[in-house]
Design an enzyme around this catalytic site. Sequence first.
Site, PDB file in Angstrom:
ATOM      1  N   CYS A  41     -34.640 -32.822  13.857  1.00 18.63           N
ATOM      2  CA  CYS A  41     -35.259 -32.338  12.621  1.00 18.63           C
ATOM      3  C   CYS A  41     -34.380 -31.252  11.981  1.00 18.63           C
ATOM      4  O   CYS A  41     -33.668 -30.533  12.667  1.00 18.63           O
ATOM      5  CB  CYS A  41     -36.645 -31.770  12.926  1.00 18.63           C
ATOM      6  SG  CYS A  41     -37.556 -31.260  11.445  1.00 18.63           S
ATOM      7  N   ASP A  43     -35.462 -28.619  10.751  1.00 19.95           N
ATOM      8  CA  ASP A  43     -36.147 -27.337  10.960  1.00 19.95           C
ATOM      9  C   ASP A  43     -35.167 -26.264  11.466  1.00 19.95           C
ATOM     10  O   ASP A  43     -34.427 -26.495  12.429  1.00 19.95           O
ATOM     11  CB  ASP A  43     -37.277 -27.548  11.979  1.00 19.95           C
ATOM     12  CG  ASP A  43     -38.204 -26.356  12.080  1.00 19.95           C
ATOM     13  OD1 ASP A  43     -37.723 -25.248  12.388  1.00 19.95           O
ATOM     14  OD2 ASP A  43     -39.415 -26.528  11.849  1.00 19.95           O
ATOM     15  N   ARG A  45     -35.550 -23.733  13.168  1.00 19.89           N
ATOM     16  CA  ARG A  45     -35.780 -23.182  14.511  1.00 19.89           C
ATOM     17  C   ARG A  45     -35.223 -24.084  15.611  1.00 19.89           C
ATOM     18  O   ARG A  45     -35.160 -23.695  16.768  1.00 19.89           O
ATOM     19  CB  ARG A  45     -37.285 -22.991  14.739  1.00 19.89           C
ATOM     20  CG  ARG A  45     -37.934 -22.041  13.759  1.00 19.89           C
ATOM     21  CD  ARG A  45     -39.443 -22.200  13.771  1.00 19.89           C
ATOM     22  NE  ARG A  45     -39.851 -23.532  13.336  1.00 19.89           N
ATOM     23  CZ  ARG A  45     -41.108 -23.962  13.314  1.00 19.89           C
ATOM     24  NH1 ARG A  45     -42.081 -23.169  13.711  1.00 19.89           N
ATOM     25  NH2 ARG A  45     -41.401 -25.186  12.892  1.00 19.89           N
ATOM     26  N   HIS A  97     -39.893 -32.073  17.545  1.00 22.43           N
ATOM     27  CA  HIS A  97     -40.318 -30.746  18.015  1.00 22.43           C
ATOM     28  C   HIS A  97     -41.771 -30.500  17.651  1.00 22.43           C
ATOM     29  O   HIS A  97     -42.248 -30.936  16.612  1.00 22.43           O
ATOM     30  CB  HIS A  97     -39.425 -29.639  17.432  1.00 22.43           C
ATOM     31  CG  HIS A  97     -39.575 -29.458  15.956  1.00 22.43           C
ATOM     32  ND1 HIS A  97     -40.303 -28.424  15.401  1.00 22.43           N
ATOM     33  CD2 HIS A  97     -39.122 -30.180  14.911  1.00 22.43           C
ATOM     34  CE1 HIS A  97     -40.259 -28.522  14.088  1.00 22.43           C
ATOM     35  NE2 HIS A  97     -39.558 -29.578  13.754  1.00 22.43           N
ATOM     36  N   CYS A 100     -43.897 -29.307  13.972  1.00 22.27           N
ATOM     37  CA  CYS A 100     -43.015 -29.866  12.947  1.00 22.27           C
ATOM     38  C   CYS A 100     -43.791 -29.977  11.630  1.00 22.27           C
ATOM     39  O   CYS A 100     -44.817 -30.657  11.560  1.00 22.27           O
ATOM     40  CB  CYS A 100     -42.521 -31.242  13.394  1.00 22.27           C
ATOM     41  SG  CYS A 100     -41.424 -32.030  12.193  1.00 22.27           S
TER      42      CYS A 100
HETATM   43 CO    CO Z   1     -39.623 -30.617  12.001  1.00 21.81          CO
END
Ligand code: CO
Length: 209
Positions: A41, A43, A45, A97, A100
């Site tokens: 992803c 993302d 993090r 994750h 998400c």
């Molecule tokens: Co995500």
Amino acid sequence: MNFEKILEENQQWIEEHLRLDPNYFDDLAKGQSPDILYIGCSDSRVTAEEMMGARPGEVFVHRNIANVIANSDLNVMSVVNYAVQYLKVQHIVVCGHYYCGGVKAAMESTDMGIINLWLRNIQDVYRLHKDELNAIADEETRYKRLVELNVQEQCVNLLKTIDVQQAFRERGLIIHGWVFDVKTGRLIDLKIDFAKILKGLSDIYTYEL
Ligand code: CO
């Protein structure tokens, strides 16, 4: 964020590497031969290399919203083709994750404009597994399970491609379905039974090689 600081950090990073190995960047410039294709992803993090302790040159990376491997996405399909056929990676990691935002938005049917099209891929995953998911009363548990099932179905999408089927048969390419738990930092191997999935994939998806 201080952008001047970023450039200073880059300079420090260069110096640290050169101190340990004066040829570090010359060697990097010679080419890459990563063993792993990582699809995860976008993302902020979920940092692909950092959480795996991987160094430059070790992992070929593709990231998008909610780690979707859409059959008609030229971007991800080109990445898979290049990594498998040209770089000859031996492993593909599909890493979702927990927490998400993409999966959450798909679950809540939030109108996200153009992203609706992308999230529909995850809604398809929900539809395929709706009996299991709807039976989970606790919303957070259901959300986490959809994250896991999304990883599984994206792995199935990989198995539908001729590149992966070929590499699977010819050199035993290994696919790993993982979830990163943002709350603990732990990488969880979902231990997906790919042999079983391959057997269950109808002949429609299987190419004669
Ligand atoms: Co995500």
